[in-house]
Design an enzyme around this catalytic site. Structure first.
Site, mmCIF file in Angstrom:
data_model
loop_
_atom_site.group_PDB
_atom_site.id
_atom_site.type_symbol
_atom_site.label_atom_id
_atom_site.label_comp_id
_atom_site.label_asym_id
_atom_site.label_seq_id
_atom_site.Cartn_x
_atom_site.Cartn_y
_atom_site.Cartn_z
ATOM 1 N N GLY A 1 0.782 -1.227 0.000
ATOM 2 C CA GLY A 1 0.000 0.000 0.000
ATOM 3 C C GLY A 1 0.814 1.278 0.000
ATOM 4 C CG HIS A 2 4.084 3.803 1.946
ATOM 5 N ND1 HIS A 2 5.362 4.223 1.676
ATOM 6 C CD2 HIS A 2 3.502 4.831 2.590
ATOM 7 C CE1 HIS A 2 5.546 5.440 2.153
ATOM 8 N NE2 HIS A 2 4.427 5.825 2.718
ATOM 9 C CG PHE A 3 2.960 5.235 -2.399
ATOM 10 C CD1 PHE A 3 1.787 5.633 -1.773
ATOM 11 C CD2 PHE A 3 4.154 5.827 -2.016
ATOM 12 C CE1 PHE A 3 1.798 6.644 -0.816
ATOM 13 C CE2 PHE A 3 4.172 6.828 -1.049
ATOM 14 C CZ PHE A 3 2.995 7.233 -0.440
#
Length: 152
Positions: free
Chosen positions: A55-57
């Site tokens: 999720g990052h990224f």
């Protein structure tokens, strides 16, 4: 010649004896140098398999700065616990982050070399100056403080 206070390197199995952290929150892979209870150099091999990269990224993975600071804190914690010796169960509580600066993105494939140096000690409170380097270039820096708690 190696200074008398320099201790041998600590591999992942040794780190797991020193630190309470486990996957996915063990943020250092080994310590390549510990100089008594004054300084250490830790290594973090950054891989795409780490869960935070989902999720990052997703399209441009970057290691979160807070995890770089956590790697600094774990390297400092290993110094503290190792200095007490194996006979005293202990924990190191992270207290403050000061002057944190993130200078370069850390991405999968990078190797962080984390330099930690004790700059102050008062009782069980310690302060460390920390730098995280990638290929000799400073990626992040911070001053952190911690408190050692022994099982006595």
């Amino acid at each position: 010649m190696v200074a008398a206070t320099t201790l041998e390197a600590v591999d992942i199995m040794g780190l797991m004896k020193l630190l309470p952290h486990r996957y996915p929150f063990l943020m250092i892979d080994r310590i390549i140098d510990i100089d008594g209870d004054d300084s250490a150099i830790g290594i973090k091999n950054v891989t795409i398999n780490e869960p935070h990269f989902q999720g990052h990224f997703p399209e441009q993975p970057v290691m979160p700065g807070v995890l770089i600071v956590e790697a600094m804190a774990q390297t400092a914690g290993a110094i503290c616990i190792r200095s007490l010796g194996a006979s005293k169960p202990s924990l190191v509580y992270f207290l403050t982050i000061d002057n944190a600066k993130f200078r370069k993105p850390v991405v999968p494939g990078d190797q962080l070399k984390i330099h930690v140096k004790k700059i102050k000690k008062r009782g069980n409170l310690l302060k460390f100056a920390c730098e995280a380097l990638v290929d000799g270039t400073k990626a992040a820096e911070a001053e952190i403080s911690a408190m050692m708690v022994t099982g006595d």
